[in-house]
Scaffold this motif. Sequence first.
Motif, PDB file in Angstrom:
ATOM      1  N   ASN A  91      45.090  28.803  91.257  1.00  0.00           N
ATOM      2  CA  ASN A  91      43.494  28.729  90.896  1.00  0.00           C
ATOM      3  C   ASN A  91      42.977  27.873  89.983  1.00  0.00           C
ATOM      4  O   ASN A  91      44.102  27.026  89.604  1.00  0.00           O
ATOM      5  N   SER A  92      42.019  27.698  89.896  1.00  0.00           N
ATOM      6  CA  SER A  92      41.286  26.457  89.249  1.00  0.00           C
ATOM      7  C   SER A  92      40.095  27.256  88.384  1.00  0.00           C
ATOM      8  O   SER A  92      39.582  28.145  88.889  1.00  0.00           O
ATOM      9  N   VAL A  93      39.840  26.525  87.357  1.00  0.00           N
ATOM     10  CA  VAL A  93      38.458  26.942  86.663  1.00  0.00           C
ATOM     11  C   VAL A  93      37.677  25.762  86.243  1.00  0.00           C
ATOM     12  O   VAL A  93      38.076  24.617  85.970  1.00  0.00           O
ATOM     13  N   VAL A  94      36.344  25.929  86.585  1.00  0.00           N
ATOM     14  CA  VAL A  94      35.457  24.754  86.573  1.00  0.00           C
ATOM     15  C   VAL A  94      34.769  24.905  84.972  1.00  0.00           C
ATOM     16  O   VAL A  94      34.457  25.877  84.453  1.00  0.00           O
ATOM     17  N   VAL A  95      35.064  23.745  84.266  1.00  0.00           N
ATOM     18  CA  VAL A  95      34.695  23.757  82.758  1.00  0.00           C
ATOM     19  C   VAL A  95      33.551  22.954  82.610  1.00  0.00           C
ATOM     20  O   VAL A  95      33.360  21.887  83.134  1.00  0.00           O
TER      21      VAL A  95
END
Length: 323
Positions: A91-95
Amino acid sequence: MRFKRTAKKLIPIFLVVVIFFCNSSVGAAEKTARLRECLENDHMYFVLTPDVLGRTNIKNYDDRFIAFTGLIKYSSVAANHKSVTVYGDSNSVVVDTSASSVIGIVNQLTLGDRVTVYGQVDGSEVDAEHILINLENEPSVLSSVFFPDKELDEDSVNDLARDGHVEFRLPASWNNEYVMGRLTNNGVMGYQFFLNAISPQNRNYPENFYIFYFPYETYLDKVKKNMDSFDMEDIEELVINNILAPLSGKLDYDISTLKLSDGKKFDYCSTVYKPIDGNDYRLEFLFKHDDKGFVCMLYLYYPNDSAVNHLREVSYVVQTLRN
């Protein structure tokens, strides 16, 4: 509501407070309620992973202050450098990196870097407050950390209530015979911590933390099935007055609600005490209720920079309390 036993029952627990007041020396102090300020403004970050957060689960942490570590890939950095996508294994997270405190760090990122992000969840993104690149010791998942402090070595305590339903974590440095003592007077279940005995030691001023559990069945003549906020405040005032009874002088305080970013609420009050030695001492009380009673915490200190050395540690204990 009245205590089953006389209100003087709790006074012996806090005789040490009076002893420390009488032995302190005179100095200049400011009036800030340091603990409340720390709890509201000096964020403690709960450590997760990009895989746990993902693009859908992240909303469950809305408004929470979190930290996580992930990988920078080829397409991670937006063209305007105001957002970065941090990748985990699946998964990934937008910062959001538009804050002035981090936008300069984004310019330093290269392919393959591991970044540790500290920030607040805002909907489907994380608003970054701090970013560190390629940390040698990444914060452990499910730990709680301040920035830029290292992760605390901690111990767990779960014997405040006889049935074990109250638990809190304390720094391992507090678990020391010269620092930590039991509150056992009249059956009270609790601890006292003499924090000025921890390095850097301070022989002139107190910095103490007290925590104990108040079971309704033990100390109230009659327990209402559904106590409202006014009932609880009445009981809290009885406890505060009982603790402060040995102290002379005017002690003014109001009980209010303190809400943290993770949703936990405490009843809170602070007061300043000025004894004969001429010093102004700060006392901050926090109460956390459950169905069976409440936890009472008291942070006592002389509020100047040289005397307040363990504020974040106290904040850590408060925020890790579970009941």
